[in-house]
Design a protein around this motif. Sequence first.
Motif, PDB file in Angstrom:
ATOM      1  N   ILE A 252      -4.559  -4.640  -1.754  1.00  0.00           N
ATOM      2  CA  ILE A 252      -5.116  -3.306  -1.491  1.00  0.00           C
ATOM      3  C   ILE A 252      -6.573  -3.433  -1.044  1.00  0.00           C
ATOM      4  O   ILE A 252      -7.024  -2.755  -0.119  1.00  0.00           O
ATOM      5  CB  ILE A 252      -5.009  -2.413  -2.754  1.00  0.00           C
ATOM      6  CG1 ILE A 252      -3.544  -2.192  -3.137  1.00  0.00           C
ATOM      7  CG2 ILE A 252      -5.694  -1.068  -2.538  1.00  0.00           C
ATOM      8  CD1 ILE A 252      -2.758  -1.314  -2.215  1.00  0.00           C
ATOM      9  N   GLY A 253      -7.331  -4.339  -1.686  1.00  0.00           N
ATOM     10  CA  GLY A 253      -8.738  -4.545  -1.325  1.00  0.00           C
ATOM     11  C   GLY A 253      -8.889  -4.930   0.139  1.00  0.00           C
ATOM     12  O   GLY A 253      -9.775  -4.428   0.835  1.00  0.00           O
ATOM     13  N   VAL A 254      -8.013  -5.800   0.618  1.00  0.00           N
ATOM     14  CA  VAL A 254      -8.087  -6.242   2.020  1.00  0.00           C
ATOM     15  C   VAL A 254      -7.771  -5.085   2.971  1.00  0.00           C
ATOM     16  O   VAL A 254      -8.400  -4.931   4.023  1.00  0.00           O
ATOM     17  CB  VAL A 254      -7.132  -7.435   2.257  1.00  0.00           C
ATOM     18  CG1 VAL A 254      -7.002  -7.739   3.731  1.00  0.00           C
ATOM     19  CG2 VAL A 254      -7.637  -8.661   1.516  1.00  0.00           C
ATOM     20  N   GLN A 255      -6.808  -4.257   2.582  1.00  0.00           N
ATOM     21  CA  GLN A 255      -6.489  -3.098   3.442  1.00  0.00           C
ATOM     22  C   GLN A 255      -7.683  -2.151   3.522  1.00  0.00           C
ATOM     23  O   GLN A 255      -7.971  -1.582   4.577  1.00  0.00           O
ATOM     24  CB  GLN A 255      -5.264  -2.326   2.907  1.00  0.00           C
ATOM     25  CG  GLN A 255      -4.012  -3.151   2.704  1.00  0.00           C
ATOM     26  CD  GLN A 255      -3.587  -3.901   3.950  1.00  0.00           C
ATOM     27  OE1 GLN A 255      -3.769  -3.438   5.057  1.00  0.00           O
ATOM     28  NE2 GLN A 255      -3.054  -5.097   3.763  1.00  0.00           N
ATOM     29  N   VAL A 256      -8.377  -1.980   2.381  1.00  0.00           N
ATOM     30  CA  VAL A 256      -9.562  -1.111   2.383  1.00  0.00           C
ATOM     31  C   VAL A 256     -10.644  -1.704   3.281  1.00  0.00           C
ATOM     32  O   VAL A 256     -11.279  -1.001   4.076  1.00  0.00           O
ATOM     33  CB  VAL A 256     -10.097  -0.915   0.943  1.00  0.00           C
ATOM     34  CG1 VAL A 256     -11.419  -0.164   0.954  1.00  0.00           C
ATOM     35  CG2 VAL A 256      -9.084  -0.150   0.110  1.00  0.00           C
ATOM     36  N   LEU A 257     -10.821  -3.001   3.184  1.00  0.00           N
ATOM     37  CA  LEU A 257     -11.801  -3.687   4.024  1.00  0.00           C
ATOM     38  C   LEU A 257     -11.486  -3.463   5.505  1.00  0.00           C
ATOM     39  O   LEU A 257     -12.369  -3.180   6.315  1.00  0.00           O
ATOM     40  CB  LEU A 257     -11.761  -5.181   3.697  1.00  0.00           C
ATOM     41  CG  LEU A 257     -13.030  -5.967   3.901  1.00  0.00           C
ATOM     42  CD1 LEU A 257     -14.181  -5.355   3.138  1.00  0.00           C
ATOM     43  CD2 LEU A 257     -12.827  -7.412   3.485  1.00  0.00           C
TER      44      LEU A 257
ATOM     45  N   THR B 196     -11.578   8.474  -7.218  1.00  0.00           N
ATOM     46  CA  THR B 196     -11.930   7.231  -6.533  1.00  0.00           C
ATOM     47  C   THR B 196     -10.671   6.483  -6.109  1.00  0.00           C
ATOM     48  O   THR B 196     -10.574   5.986  -4.986  1.00  0.00           O
ATOM     49  CB  THR B 196     -12.754   6.321  -7.474  1.00  0.00           C
ATOM     50  OG1 THR B 196     -13.812   7.090  -8.008  1.00  0.00           O
ATOM     51  CG2 THR B 196     -13.319   5.127  -6.731  1.00  0.00           C
ATOM     52  N   ASN B 197      -9.715   6.436  -7.019  1.00  0.00           N
ATOM     53  CA  ASN B 197      -8.485   5.703  -6.711  1.00  0.00           C
ATOM     54  C   ASN B 197      -7.732   6.332  -5.546  1.00  0.00           C
ATOM     55  O   ASN B 197      -7.148   5.626  -4.723  1.00  0.00           O
ATOM     56  CB  ASN B 197      -7.576   5.641  -7.940  1.00  0.00           C
ATOM     57  CG  ASN B 197      -8.024   4.554  -8.893  1.00  0.00           C
ATOM     58  OD1 ASN B 197      -8.871   3.727  -8.539  1.00  0.00           O
ATOM     59  ND2 ASN B 197      -7.489   4.568 -10.094  1.00  0.00           N
TER      60      ASN B 197
ATOM     61  N   THR C 222       0.823  -1.214   0.000  1.00  0.00           N
ATOM     62  CA  THR C 222       0.000   0.000   0.000  1.00  0.00           C
ATOM     63  C   THR C 222       0.860   1.268   0.000  1.00  0.00           C
ATOM     64  O   THR C 222       0.648   2.175  -0.811  1.00  0.00           O
ATOM     65  CB  THR C 222      -0.929   0.006   1.236  1.00  0.00           C
ATOM     66  OG1 THR C 222      -1.643  -1.235   1.269  1.00  0.00           O
ATOM     67  CG2 THR C 222      -1.904   1.155   1.197  1.00  0.00           C
ATOM     68  N   TYR C 223       1.835   1.324   0.907  1.00  0.00           N
ATOM     69  CA  TYR C 223       2.659   2.538   0.994  1.00  0.00           C
ATOM     70  C   TYR C 223       3.486   2.728  -0.284  1.00  0.00           C
ATOM     71  O   TYR C 223       3.634   3.847  -0.774  1.00  0.00           O
ATOM     72  CB  TYR C 223       3.598   2.469   2.198  1.00  0.00           C
ATOM     73  CG  TYR C 223       2.909   2.478   3.536  1.00  0.00           C
ATOM     74  CD1 TYR C 223       1.932   3.424   3.841  1.00  0.00           C
ATOM     75  CD2 TYR C 223       3.234   1.549   4.518  1.00  0.00           C
ATOM     76  CE1 TYR C 223       1.302   3.419   5.073  1.00  0.00           C
ATOM     77  CE2 TYR C 223       2.610   1.538   5.751  1.00  0.00           C
ATOM     78  CZ  TYR C 223       1.639   2.471   6.025  1.00  0.00           C
ATOM     79  OH  TYR C 223       1.011   2.461   7.249  1.00  0.00           O
ATOM     80  N   SER C 224       4.041   1.628  -0.811  1.00  0.00           N
ATOM     81  CA  SER C 224       4.875   1.804  -2.003  1.00  0.00           C
ATOM     82  C   SER C 224       4.004   2.171  -3.201  1.00  0.00           C
ATOM     83  O   SER C 224       4.417   2.977  -4.036  1.00  0.00           O
ATOM     84  CB  SER C 224       5.738   0.561  -2.277  1.00  0.00           C
ATOM     85  OG  SER C 224       4.955  -0.585  -2.333  1.00  0.00           O
ATOM     86  N   GLN C 225       2.774   1.625  -3.266  1.00  0.00           N
ATOM     87  CA  GLN C 225       1.886   2.028  -4.361  1.00  0.00           C
ATOM     88  C   GLN C 225       1.507   3.503  -4.225  1.00  0.00           C
ATOM     89  O   GLN C 225       1.461   4.238  -5.212  1.00  0.00           O
ATOM     90  CB  GLN C 225       0.620   1.157  -4.368  1.00  0.00           C
ATOM     91  CG  GLN C 225      -0.281   1.499  -5.552  1.00  0.00           C
ATOM     92  CD  GLN C 225      -1.476   0.560  -5.689  1.00  0.00           C
ATOM     93  OE1 GLN C 225      -1.487  -0.527  -5.111  1.00  0.00           O
ATOM     94  NE2 GLN C 225      -2.467   0.969  -6.464  1.00  0.00           N
TER      95      GLN C 225
ATOM     96  N   LEU D  57      -7.000   4.513  -2.033  1.00  0.00           N
ATOM     97  CA  LEU D  57      -5.644   4.364  -1.517  1.00  0.00           C
ATOM     98  C   LEU D  57      -5.482   5.018  -0.136  1.00  0.00           C
ATOM     99  O   LEU D  57      -4.755   4.506   0.720  1.00  0.00           O
ATOM    100  CB  LEU D  57      -4.653   4.974  -2.522  1.00  0.00           C
ATOM    101  CG  LEU D  57      -3.262   4.369  -2.543  1.00  0.00           C
ATOM    102  CD1 LEU D  57      -3.288   2.862  -2.703  1.00  0.00           C
ATOM    103  CD2 LEU D  57      -2.441   4.985  -3.664  1.00  0.00           C
ATOM    104  N   VAL D  58      -6.184   6.139   0.067  1.00  0.00           N
ATOM    105  CA  VAL D  58      -6.116   6.797   1.382  1.00  0.00           C
ATOM    106  C   VAL D  58      -6.734   5.880   2.450  1.00  0.00           C
ATOM    107  O   VAL D  58      -6.156   5.683   3.529  1.00  0.00           O
ATOM    108  CB  VAL D  58      -6.840   8.171   1.351  1.00  0.00           C
ATOM    109  CG1 VAL D  58      -7.071   8.703   2.762  1.00  0.00           C
ATOM    110  CG2 VAL D  58      -6.018   9.175   0.556  1.00  0.00           C
TER     111      VAL D  58
END
Lengths: 444, 83
Positions: free
Chosen positions: A375-380, A212-213, A58-61, A217-218
């Motif tokens: 990324i999806g899991v981090q958003v969840l 949205t992206n 996430t951070y590197s993206q 990401l935030v």
Amino acid sequence: MTNKILTLPVDTLEVRDRPVRGIVVKSKWAHNLLTFLGVFGPGLIVMVADNDAGAVSTYSQAGAQYGTSLLWLVLLLLPITYFIQEMVVRLGIATGKGHAAMIYQRFGKWWGLFSLVDLEIVNFLTLVTEFACIDLALTKLGVDPWIGIPVVAVGLILIAISGSYRRWERTVVFLCLLDLAWFVIIWKLHPAAGEVVRAALIPGMPAGGLTTNLVFLVIATVGTTIAPWQLFFQQSCIADKRLRFSDVPWARLDTFVGACITITVAGCMMLVGNASRVHGFHFTDPAQMAADLGTVVGPLVRNAILLLMINAAVLGTTAISLSSSWAYGEVRGWPHSLQLPFRKAKGFYVVYLLCVAAAAGIVLIPRAPLQLIIIGVQVLAGVMLPSAIIFLQLLLNDKELLGEYANKRWNNIINWTIIVFLFGLSLILAAQVAAPSLFPGERP
Amino acid sequence: MTNTIRTEDFLRHGYDEATNRYFVVHPLDDRPEEKVNTDTLGAMPMTASVKWSLVSLRAYLILMFVLVVFHVLQMGGLFGGTR
């Protein structure tokens, strides 16, 4: 006088377990230092393990897509993550019980079950992402994942089932300290110091505006920095380590040190992503980013990033699996302590074992879009966080339970601000997903 | 030196005034401490509004869960979107 280990003859006192064993010192500072070192561990581990594989991604993206313009957000998360975990410290020390047990006892089985199911689902998905990252890194290092992943899984199981909390803690603290190697990578990449300081201290919107992206990401960044499993993990860890009321200040310091390390390392990960952007590479996943940077900066940086990805995933896996097995053990009333040998806490260790083995097994199934899953899991985790914090907030205002350790007014103001901030982010995401035409900029 | 230390003071306060010595005990080596007895407390009293807030929170969470899964699948190209 030299410091000496002493086992005191305490037959006249009420000792239920064993004689008190300690070290005699003659100066106050040595007493404070040794007491801190004795307490040190849960706070550092919960924070550094939070910089897991998903965090590296996430951070590197974020760095690769938005440069340094989200560094201020990471810095903003330092006090937030500290305040949330500090509440867990008080709750854990005052009750000597884990978070899942407290929710069951104070909110009843229905709410307890929901919290447990939320935790186990997100934890399991997160574990899959840990092994996905290990898979990506091993492949880039030229190691066959069919060999490497089972080896890592066995190592993770051996760390925990030794029957000694101290042995597990020392091993994991050592792995946490390896994370400091991110600073060496940054030193090799030579980012512009002035720009970094400015971006960290002055909030700004990335070029392209609120898309949205960006919101996705935030939320992923927030979700990876403060995750629901952390609440369960640290409280259970504190209970397992049997921290005492007098340890509260030292446990707070431990948590603060951990928060500072995790946030600065997170900043380093974002700067590595930024370096890949500066060199014109397209970001697909952190392992590819390491390979790309290796062509410019050399194999040392490439291999270091790949090894640190594995280290991050190992730390995340042991902490997340333990938060699952502690929580499950508390709710089922099973013996649940790292101090117990396998034969005395079979259920607890079997849950840990199953978490590790199942997540490792899933990743060996043919390829899925791993970066998107991560990324999806981090958003969840990010959208589920406010709910977990609300339970924490209610428990911390329970004066019957915590007495003088209950939240003060200023604690509540800060916590409700955090909850409103997190809800706001998730509502923006919901609106953008439901009605993307209302928002300008790129589309998912 | 052990003989000169007043054991009880040492254990209770971590400090022996007579010898000016401090005693450091690792939490796992210490006597179990008395904690808040949560078993006798029972369930937390909650007003109807708090209960309904928690129910709404649960519904919101399920909705957000579905939404995020949908969005991830959309980004993965399952509904014709792009990554």
